[in-house]
Design a protein around this motif. Structure first.
Motif, PDB file in Angstrom:
ATOM      1  N   LEU A 130      -4.021  -2.817  10.124  1.00 62.07           N
ATOM      2  CA  LEU A 130      -3.185  -3.959  10.487  1.00 62.07           C
ATOM      3  C   LEU A 130      -3.201  -5.013   9.394  1.00 62.07           C
ATOM      4  O   LEU A 130      -2.174  -5.613   9.054  1.00 62.07           O
ATOM      5  N   ARG A 131      -4.381  -5.248   8.825  1.00 66.32           N
ATOM      6  CA  ARG A 131      -4.501  -6.232   7.745  1.00 66.32           C
ATOM      7  C   ARG A 131      -3.710  -5.796   6.519  1.00 66.32           C
ATOM      8  O   ARG A 131      -3.211  -6.619   5.765  1.00 66.32           O
ATOM      9  N   LEU A 159       0.849  -1.190   0.000  1.00 68.57           N
ATOM     10  CA  LEU A 159       0.000   0.000   0.000  1.00 68.57           C
ATOM     11  C   LEU A 159       0.890   1.247   0.000  1.00 68.57           C
ATOM     12  O   LEU A 159       1.159   1.844   1.034  1.00 68.57           O
ATOM     13  N   ALA A 160       1.353   1.637  -1.196  1.00 69.75           N
ATOM     14  CA  ALA A 160       2.275   2.763  -1.337  1.00 69.75           C
ATOM     15  C   ALA A 160       1.499   4.025  -1.689  1.00 69.75           C
ATOM     16  O   ALA A 160       0.667   4.020  -2.603  1.00 69.75           O
ATOM     17  N   LEU A 161       1.795   5.102  -0.980  1.00 73.29           N
ATOM     18  CA  LEU A 161       1.067   6.352  -1.184  1.00 73.29           C
ATOM     19  C   LEU A 161       1.218   6.868  -2.614  1.00 73.29           C
ATOM     20  O   LEU A 161       0.248   7.328  -3.218  1.00 73.29           O
ATOM     21  N   GLU A 162       2.430   6.790  -3.186  1.00 74.79           N
ATOM     22  CA  GLU A 162       2.613   7.317  -4.533  1.00 74.79           C
ATOM     23  C   GLU A 162       1.848   6.501  -5.571  1.00 74.79           C
ATOM     24  O   GLU A 162       1.417   7.045  -6.594  1.00 74.79           O
ATOM     25  N   SER A 182     -16.404  -8.180   0.463  1.00 75.40           N
ATOM     26  CA  SER A 182     -15.607  -8.502  -0.728  1.00 75.40           C
ATOM     27  C   SER A 182     -14.109  -8.384  -0.458  1.00 75.40           C
ATOM     28  O   SER A 182     -13.297  -8.460  -1.370  1.00 75.40           O
ATOM     29  N   VAL A 183     -13.762  -8.223   0.813  1.00 74.67           N
ATOM     30  CA  VAL A 183     -12.358  -8.105   1.239  1.00 74.67           C
ATOM     31  C   VAL A 183     -11.665  -6.988   0.452  1.00 74.67           C
ATOM     32  O   VAL A 183     -10.543  -7.134  -0.022  1.00 74.67           O
ATOM     33  N   ASP A 184     -12.372  -5.889   0.304  1.00 74.89           N
ATOM     34  CA  ASP A 184     -11.825  -4.690  -0.343  1.00 74.89           C
ATOM     35  C   ASP A 184     -11.366  -3.760   0.778  1.00 74.89           C
ATOM     36  O   ASP A 184     -12.101  -2.888   1.228  1.00 74.89           O
ATOM     37  N   ASP A 185     -10.135  -3.953   1.218  1.00 73.83           N
ATOM     38  CA  ASP A 185      -9.662  -3.235   2.401  1.00 73.83           C
ATOM     39  C   ASP A 185      -9.473  -1.742   2.137  1.00 73.83           C
ATOM     40  O   ASP A 185      -9.769  -0.907   3.002  1.00 73.83           O
ATOM     41  N   ILE A 186      -8.982  -1.383   0.961  1.00 67.60           N
ATOM     42  CA  ILE A 186      -8.799   0.030   0.642  1.00 67.60           C
ATOM     43  C   ILE A 186     -10.156   0.725   0.561  1.00 67.60           C
ATOM     44  O   ILE A 186     -10.350   1.827   1.074  1.00 67.60           O
TER      45      ILE A 186
END
Length: 888
Positions: A614-615, A509-512, A582-586
């Motif tokens: 955490l996930r 999970l990279a900000l850029e 749907s396990v869409d964490d973002i």
């Protein structure tokens, strides 16, 4: 440390939508003009910056370096260990392994043999753990102290250098003459009476003066007015000569005595005075005032005490010009007084802190120049020259940067060639840049960054071949994905562009990368998706600025919001259920961010946010959310639960359990029972505790909660039943969880089918999870256990494609190759992952394979590197012992 080290002249304008001035002129509601570009203008809309040159120690073969460090640690004298752990820390810093680098720092602190090392590494650990003050407060409320890297009693840490026993040893007169036992020292108008022999005992010069062939040896009165000592100071010295102690004396008198003791070589008096001064330093200003005396008089305890005060205030002390001047201007002799032989460690710490604050600043340059001046071996020179080269490059001081990168390269730091290649390009010699990287690729076993760097200096098919090779060798590099995605977007291949950037966002999970995808959605006028990404960015980094720092993410969010239909609270909950299922964490993060703007119970929402973070492997952001949850708790019992999770997540399980019990005593709640059950199941090795865990989870399910959390509780309860062999009860739990859309329960139900010898049903259950889940690398990995070898191979290849950081597929493929007697291919498969991931299990397996084929040196190297990752791993220690016995 943020990757800031890219010279402006090498950068393309990142994702440039408008020029910098026009951002400030955008009116609310005018966002549509950002994205209403024709297809021909997408080229100018989406550009990607060149990758940063990291100011880290990045050896070609980090395994070799870790092995060398471990070997040296086994045989080196104790006083060298801290430096070796610092080197280990620098290797892990280059690998961006935060947990491992902190452990190396902690070992450096624990193995410190000098007060200076204890001060430096204690301060470094305190700096690394800046956000953990809350933890110490919570532990204190539980009656337990946190390991504290606080201030030491400096005086007690220095060896006692008393050379004279005042009550037993006296100097004999060298001739027979009778003089008065009392001698008077005249200072101004005052006469201070002293015991002649006691004063003579203070030093050889005094003994010679009072008992030798000098006039003073026959005098009863000696004029000391010109010796810089006051009557009060002389009386204190007289008392010290009799008792060996200094009473409570004001600081200015102590300084007089220190100077006097140094002038007349009164080592014992100086030592006592030095310690007493050291114990009096209590503020930065006081330390600033006193350290000059310490330098001048070579007062080691006082200097160390001043240093401790400075470092205890990091990073704020670097805002103090006087403190900075001391560090910047200290010469070799002054460094020796202030920090002994630990100068390199000190300036490594100071340079790192300063680079995080402002890598371009004059302060950073001066501290790094001091670091270079402190180097003692080639490894230290590699690090120091490279770091200073990065800063000079950032400041556009190109000739000096070139000299430094060449020095780093000459010392053995091959990664510094990337800096030299950038400089060639800046100076218009693009072909030289390409050839430098080509030479490195042909001279060494290539790694991903080499191809990534070379891709900057070629075009067309060659560029994309190099980018692909970079990804193959190191799939954690972000630039290749971003570059490919941007290229596809310019060609209007929208789905392929999104798929490419989603590849890396699926495991990193990279900000850029989120920022790039945000721009894609802007270009497509998909404002809902753009909003999702900018809200995820703000969750991870509330102060984040986009478009090369020109615009705050919060401002962009406000603009995008005006083009998106506002959701009600009910809409938000429905959306959260959909994304969670749907396990869409973002997506879930984004919805929670939006819900936090309403009047909803913020404590609960921040808590859910922490679970998602955490996930997504964002522990620092998760801890920040947990702290917000605690601050916004609606009741005492709720606050105790969040405190319990904070303690549990930082390794204080017993204290976390205690908080859960306190909460339950106030009010029985789902979250309190769930926390207690979770912590107990995770920490207890007693099989009999499973019945207690079951009872706690059942109590939790009886309490009010929403379906999201009840699904998790049912899933956990099912896992406990499986571990206890109660498969039918486990299946009931998983089916109940699935009815309320807890999608991950498919995995538990698949396990039940497998344990009931129904492999096909298990496979089908995991297939359902794969069809539903957005991020499903783990689902493919689990499904691979329920099929034949060919299908397993296909599933594990998919796992590696979706998440190359998962190590099981590499281990499985290597084991299959070994079974087929393809030893070299098996070792190559493991090496493929080890190249970018310092993983204990991969190193352990490769060491065993090396042992199997008779490569004792290779096995021993991997054993040592693995023990750098985990020094206490029992199987690894046994393997190393076995391999050691095979050495010729």
């Amino acid at each position: 440390m943020r990757n800031l080290f890219v010279p402006d002249s090498c950068k393309e304008t990142q994702l440039h939508v408008l020029n910098p001035q026009s951002w400030l002129q955008v009116e609310r509601g005018k966002l549509s003009k950002f994205s209403s570009h024709s297809s021909s203008s997408i080229e100018s809309l989406i550009k990607v910056p060149e990758p940063s040159i990291l100011p880290f120690f990045k050896p070609i073969n980090y395994v070799e370096v870790l092995a060398q460090v471990h070997e040296e640690l086994e045989s080196c004298p104790p006083n060298e260990r801290s430096n070796l752990y610092l080197l280990q820390f620098q290797v892990f810093r280059g690998l961006e392994e935060v947990k491992l680098l902190r452990r190396s720092l902690c070992l450096a602190w624990q193995k410190a043999t000098t007060i200076y090392e204890k001060i430096i590494f204690g301060a470094w650990l305190k700096y690394e753990k800046q956000g953990e003050k809350l933890i110490s407060d919570l532990l204190a409320s539980c009656g337990k102290c946190m390991q504290e890297f606080g201030q030491l009693d400096i005086a007690s840490q220095f060896p006692n250098n008393l050379n004279v026993n005042y009550h037993e040893k006296t100097f004999e007169r060298s001739w027979n003459s009778i003089v008065s036992r009392t001698v008077f020292f005249q200072i101004g108008d005052e006469r201070i009476a002293c015991d002649r022999q006691k004063i003579a005992n203070l030093s050889t010069p005094f003994h010679t003066m009072l008992n030798g062939c000098f006039t003073e040896s026959l005098s009863e009165e000696i004029d000391f007015s010109e010796n810089g000592i006051s009557p009060m100071g002389m009386r204190a010295i007289s008392e010290f000569s009799l008792t060996g102690t200094l009473r409570d004396i004001q600081l200015d008198i102590l300084l007089e005595i220190l100077i006097f003791a140094n002038k007349f070589c009164c080592e014992t008096l100086k030592d006592v005075c030095d310690r007493k001064l050291a114990s009096m330093v209590s503020s930065v200003q006081q330390a600033v005032d006193l350290i000059e005396y310490a330098f001048e008089e070579r007062s080691f305890a006082l200097a160390a005490s001043c240093l401790q005060i400075f470092l205890h205030e990091l990073p704020n002390c670097l805002n103090n010009d006087k403190v900075v001047k001391i560090f910047k201007s200290a010469n070799k002799q002054q460094r020796s007084v202030m920090v002994g032989c630990a100068s390199f460690s000190l300036y490594s710490l100071l340079s790192e802190v300063s680079m995080v604050r402002d890598p371009r600043s004059d302060i950073t340059v001066c501290l790094l120049e001091q670091l270079v001046d402190c180097t003692e071996n080639s490894r230290q020179r590699q690090m120091a020259f490279h770091q200073l080269g990065c800063v000079r490059l950032l400041r556009k001081e190109y000739d000096e940067a070139e000299r430094l990168f060449e020095a780093a390269l000459l010392s053995g730091h091959v990664y510094s060639i990337s800096g030299l290649a950038r400089l060639c390009f800046i100076k218009g010699r693009k072909l030289d840049s390409y050839e430098k990287l080509s030479s490195v690729i042909s001279s060494y076993n290539p790694v991903g960054w080499m191809y990534q760097e070379r891709s900057l200096y070629c075009e067309g098919q060659q560029k994309y071949e190099d980018l692909q090779k970079a990804t193959d060798l190191d799939p954690t590099l972000k630039y290749p994905y971003m570059c490919r995605a941007a290229s596809l977007m310019r060609k209007e291949n929208v789905q392929a562009a999104l798929a490419e950037i989603n590849r890396i966002l699926g495991f990193k999970l990279a900000l850029e990368c989120l920022e790039l995808r945000f721009c894609f959605y802007l270009a497509l006028e998909d404002y809902r998706s753009a909003l999702c990404d900018v809200q995820a960015i703000l969750t991870l980094s509330p102060e984040y600025r986009m478009f090369e720092g020109r615009v705050s993410a919060i401002q962009l969010r406000m603009l995008v919001c005006e083009h998106v239909e506002n959701w009600t609270s009910a809409d938000c909950w429905l959306q959260l259920y959909d994304r969670w299922s749907s396990v869409d964490d973002i997506g879930s993060l984004s919805v929670i961010y939006q819900m936090l703007e309403s009047d909803a119970a913020k404590g609960v929402l921040y808590f859910r946010q922490s679970l998602l973070l955490l996930r997504l492997n964002c522990p620092d952001a998760a801890m920040r959310s947990l702290q917000f949850a605690r601050q916004h708790a609606a009741s005492e019992h709720e606050r105790l639960v969040y405190e319990g999770w904070i303690l549990y997540d930082t390794g204080h399980c017993e204290e976390g359990l205690r908080k859960a019990e306190e909460s339950i005593n106030i009010k029985r709640s789902f979250e309190a029972f769930f926390l207690k059950a979770y912590a107990l199941a995770d920490s207890s090795v007693d099989p009999s505790c499973s019945s207690t865990v079951v009872s706690l989870l059942e109590d939790a399910l009886k309490c009010p909660s929403d379906r999201l959390r009840k699904g998790q509780a049912l899933n956990n309860l099912g896992s406990v039943y499986v571990d206890s062999g109660k498969l039918d009860l486990a299946a009931d739990c998983y089916i109940s969880a699935l009815k309320i859309r807890h999608t991950r329960a498919h995995q538990g139900l698949a396990r039940v089918h497998f344990l009931k010898s129904d492999r096909d049903a298990a496979y089908q259950e995991m297939t359902k999870l794969i069809e539903k889940a957005r991020n499903n690398a783990s689902a493919y990995e689990k499904r691979s256990e329920y099929c034949d070898r060919e299908l397993t191979k296909i599933d594990l290849e998919m796992v590696t494609k979706l998440d190359p950081l998962r190590v099981y597929p590499y281990r499985y493929r290597a084991a299959v190759l070994m079974d087929n007697h393809k030893e070299n291919e098996a070792i190559t498969e493991l090496s493929r992952a080890i190249a970018f991931k310092a993983d204990l299990h991969l190193l352990h397996l490769r060491a065993a394979f090396h042992e199997h084929v008779g490569d004792v040196s290779g096995a021993l190297r991997d054993c040592r590197a693995a023990l750098s990752v985990d020094p206490n791993h029992q199987e690894m220690l046994e393997l190393q012992s076995r391999v050691n016995s095979q050495e010729p």
